[in-house]
Write an enzyme that holds these catalytic residues in place. Structure first.
Site, short mmCIF file in Angstrom:
data_model
loop_
_atom_site.label_atom_id
_atom_site.label_comp_id
_atom_site.label_asym_id
_atom_site.label_seq_id
_atom_site.Cartn_x
_atom_site.Cartn_y
_atom_site.Cartn_z
N LYS B 107 35.92 57.49 42.02
CA LYS B 107 35.44 57.17 41.62
C LYS B 107 33.79 57.02 41.90
CE LYS B 107 35.15 51.45 40.22
NZ LYS B 107 35.79 50.61 40.00
N GLY B 168 33.02 42.24 39.63
CA GLY B 168 33.89 40.90 40.28
C GLY B 168 33.15 39.20 39.00
N ALA B 195 36.18 47.16 35.81
CA ALA B 195 34.98 45.70 36.14
C ALA B 195 35.33 44.63 34.98
CB ALA B 195 34.19 46.84 36.60
N ASN B 217 40.37 44.16 40.85
CA ASN B 217 40.15 43.68 41.97
C ASN B 217 39.86 42.18 42.01
OD1 ASN B 217 39.09 45.92 44.90
ND2 ASN B 217 40.44 43.41 44.92
N SER B 218 38.78 41.42 41.61
CA SER B 218 38.99 40.45 42.56
C SER B 218 39.91 39.58 41.78
CB SER B 218 37.13 39.86 41.51
OG SER B 218 36.40 40.71 42.34
#
Lengths: 75, 268
Positions: B107, B168, B195, B217-218
């Protein structure tokens, strides 16, 4: 024995002339009280990747900037 | 529901990041609940000897052994080049990641702005060009700019991962128009929204636009119950994909009666 000055992850360090990158990795792991495991880290010298198999043949030179990386979680 | 990316058949369209979980157990359980078959991982420069243990991880206790265990369980590791600002740094880090994680997937992140963590398109394309030559399967983290995306394809990338919003930030898809344009102009390229996803609704929207997968992710790691949130996203991504495949009705301003009555019930 003649020594040379290098840096490891930004910190200055003195090693014996003729020290290989493989030997340095082993030394670092011993200092960190880790078992000797060449597969636990990846290495670069002066921002150029040095593969695991090339570490033994790489003799450290004065002012070399050595970097060692290990796996972490990531996004 | 299954699809192919980088010559790999996947049944899950959910790519999950592994950073910032409260514990390795929660991370492990969240991955299981998500059904994700692709998980992102990172590499970190080690701290100076004597200052900290060499294997210090952002999630304490997560080591390469943990990642290898995930791999044995069928997960595909997708290492990132987080923190890189130049093509040169990203190329070196990619080679390190290939050796450590034993995969040619990368990535590719090359950041051009500290505040937004917006990718630097020039450095990104330069890094991608070299890495493709070096045998990597490059998953570039890019903006939603169509021309940059085309240049990445020219460089040999077979997958694109445009942002929905800054990393994030949890803002969702801030520019649906640009994402829709990418999908329309690049109908045969696997596209992953990477993202910015905050809520499962954002993931549904990305999938409804026809994106092939979602990477986040976050949104999972920072929820109060990451395991439950991982499952919520799994369902949302499945749902959004099914809706896309089923074809969503078009919008209109006027009401159209749904029930086939014959005018007013008692007025002849």
């Amino acid at each position: 024995m003649t020594t040379i000055s290098i840096s490891v992850n930004g910190l200055e360090r003195t090693v014996n002339q003729g020290t290989t990158l493989a030997a340095l990795v082993e030394q670092l792991q011993t200092e960190a009280r880790q078992e000797s495991d060449p597969t636990a880290v990846a290495t670069a010298v002066n921002e150029i990747f040095v593969s695991r198999s090339a570490r033994e043949a790489y003799t450290l030179q004065a002012n070399d900037a050595v970097f060692t990386f290990s796996p972490i979680t990531g996004g | 529901m299954s699809f192919t990316i980088a010559d790999t058949l996947l049944s899950s369209r959910f790519f999950l990041g592994t950073a910032g979980y409260p514990s390795p157990k929660v991370l492990h359980d969240a991955i299981a609940a998500s059904g994700a078959q692709v998980v992102t991982v990172g590499l970190k420069r080690q701290l100076a000897p004597g200052q900290n243990p060499l294997s210090k991880s952002t999630t304490e206790g997560v080591s390469n052994a943990f990642f290898q265990m995930l791999k044995q369980n069928g997960a595909h590791l997708l290492p990132n080049t987080a923190g890189c600002k130049t093509a040169r740094e990203a190329i070196t880090l990619s080679h390190m990641a290939r050796e450590i994680f034993d995969t040619n997937w990368i990535k590719l992140e090359v950041i051009g702005d500290d505040y937004t963590l917006q990718p630097d398109p020039i450095e990104l394309i330069n890094a991608a060009t070299q890495l493709v030559k070096d045998g990597f399967e490059v998953f570039p983290y890019c903006t939603d700019d169509l021309v940059t995306c085309n240049r990445l394809l020219d460089a040999g990338c077979r997958i694109l991962m445009p942002w929905g919003a800054p990393i994030g930030s949890g803002q969702g898809l801030v520019n649906p128009f640009a994402l829709r344009t990418l999908r329309a102009r690049l109908p045969n390229v696997p596209l992953v929204v990477d993202a910015g996803i905050g809520s499962p609704v954002d993931a549904v929207k990305a999938m409804e636009l026809g994106f092939d997968a979602v990477l986040l992710n976050s949104a999972v790691a920072q929820s109060h119950d990451p395991v439950k949130m991982a499952e919520a996203f799994k369902l949302a991504i499945q749902s959004g994909r099914m809706a896309f495949e089923a074809g969503i009705m078009s919008r209109q301003d006027m009401a159209t009666p749904t029930t086939p009555v014959t005018g007013r019930p008692f007025l002849l």
